[in-house]
Design a protein around this motif. Structure first.
Motif, short mmCIF file in Angstrom:
data_model
loop_
_atom_site.label_atom_id
_atom_site.label_comp_id
_atom_site.label_asym_id
_atom_site.label_seq_id
_atom_site.Cartn_x
_atom_site.Cartn_y
_atom_site.Cartn_z
N ILE A 103 6.71 1.62 -5.98
CA ILE A 103 5.78 0.50 -6.04
C ILE A 103 6.07 -0.38 -7.26
O ILE A 103 5.94 -1.60 -7.19
N GLN A 104 6.51 0.23 -8.35
CA GLN A 104 6.90 -0.57 -9.52
C GLN A 104 8.06 -1.50 -9.17
O GLN A 104 8.09 -2.66 -9.58
N GLU A 105 9.00 -0.97 -8.40
CA GLU A 105 10.13 -1.82 -8.00
C GLU A 105 9.66 -2.92 -7.06
O GLU A 105 10.14 -4.06 -7.14
N GLN A 106 8.73 -2.61 -6.19
CA GLN A 106 8.16 -3.63 -5.31
C GLN A 106 7.49 -4.73 -6.12
O GLN A 106 7.64 -5.92 -5.83
N MET A 107 6.74 -4.33 -7.14
CA MET A 107 6.07 -5.29 -8.01
C MET A 107 7.08 -6.20 -8.69
O MET A 107 6.90 -7.42 -8.77
N LEU A 108 8.15 -5.59 -9.19
CA LEU A 108 9.20 -6.37 -9.85
C LEU A 108 9.87 -7.32 -8.87
O LEU A 108 10.11 -8.49 -9.18
N PHE A 145 0.63 -10.95 -1.22
CA PHE A 145 0.62 -9.48 -1.19
C PHE A 145 0.84 -8.90 0.21
O PHE A 145 0.71 -7.69 0.39
N LYS A 146 1.20 -9.74 1.18
CA LYS A 146 1.30 -9.25 2.56
C LYS A 146 2.33 -8.12 2.72
O LYS A 146 2.17 -7.24 3.57
N ASP A 147 3.37 -8.15 1.90
CA ASP A 147 4.39 -7.10 1.99
C ASP A 147 4.17 -5.97 0.98
O ASP A 147 5.00 -5.08 0.88
N PHE A 148 3.05 -6.04 0.25
CA PHE A 148 2.81 -5.05 -0.82
C PHE A 148 1.37 -4.53 -0.74
O PHE A 148 0.61 -4.65 -1.70
#
Length: 206
Positions: A103-108, A145-148
């Protein structure tokens, strides 16, 4: 000091936390902004995301010291009002630091993908906020945020529910209490407004 303690990698490299594709994109975006990536390489993915966003906002001449929250905090202090907080700074950091590596990588990645469009998006957000256009704000947030969904849950849904437990007792007091939260906590699924409405409170937009 607390931020540094939680934000810096210990015993591992950034390359161990994110894919080579994400790393290459981060290096590219930092270079475009005139930043030395060597100084950023020691940051965890979530804190790298925040740092890049903050630097970009500063280049757009947006100053966090001029934020609405800071404005009312200072006003309250000057007027001798009792001032509290829904969360501590450490809790906010732990919301991010406790994210899984994935999730951290997704945020980045979300940050890296939005950097080039940040000026336009911020302009849309500020305009919608200043006009009270809650449908537009909700649409902008959902698009972002649709993909997260997991990131949305941790940064918005869970915090909104925790806040409700603190806001409800305030509604039973006499007098007026001002609660200041970020605009995106007031729109969309399971927003503070939705949660209050589900508890039977009448919520009116002024």
């Amino acid at each position: 000091q607390l931020f540094s303690q939680k934000a810096l990698l210990q015993g591992v490299k950034l390359e161990d936390k994110i894919s080579s594709t994400t790393l290459a994109l981060a290096v590219e975006k930092a270079k475009e902004m005139g930043l030395s990536f060597d100084r950023l390489r020691s940051l965890k993915p979530w804190s790298l995301s925040l740092s890049l966003s903050l630097f970009k906002l500063q280049t757009l001449r947006l100053d966090p010291k001029q934020g609405v929250d800071r404005y009312f905090f200072d006003k309250g202090k000057q007027a001798g009002k009792k001032v509290g907080a829904l969360e501590t700074f450490e809790y906010q950091l732990d919301r991010l630091d406790g994210l899984s590596d994935r999730i951290q990588e997704q945020m980045l990645l979300q940050t890296l993908e939005e950097l080039d469009h940040l000026e336009e998006e911020i302009g849309q957000l500020v305009q919608a906020w200043s006009r009270g256009e809650i449908e537009v704000l909700a649409e902008l947030m959902q698009e972002s945020f649709k993909d997260f969904p997991e990131l949305y849950r941790r940064l918005f849904t869970e915090r909104n529910k925790n806040w409700l437990l603190q806001i409800e007792p305030l509604l039973d007091r006499s007098g007026t209490t001002l609660v200041v939260v970020g605009a995106l906590h007031l729109v969309g699924p399971e927003s503070v407004v939705e949660l209050l409405g589900s508890q039977g409170y009448a919520v009116k937009q002024l």
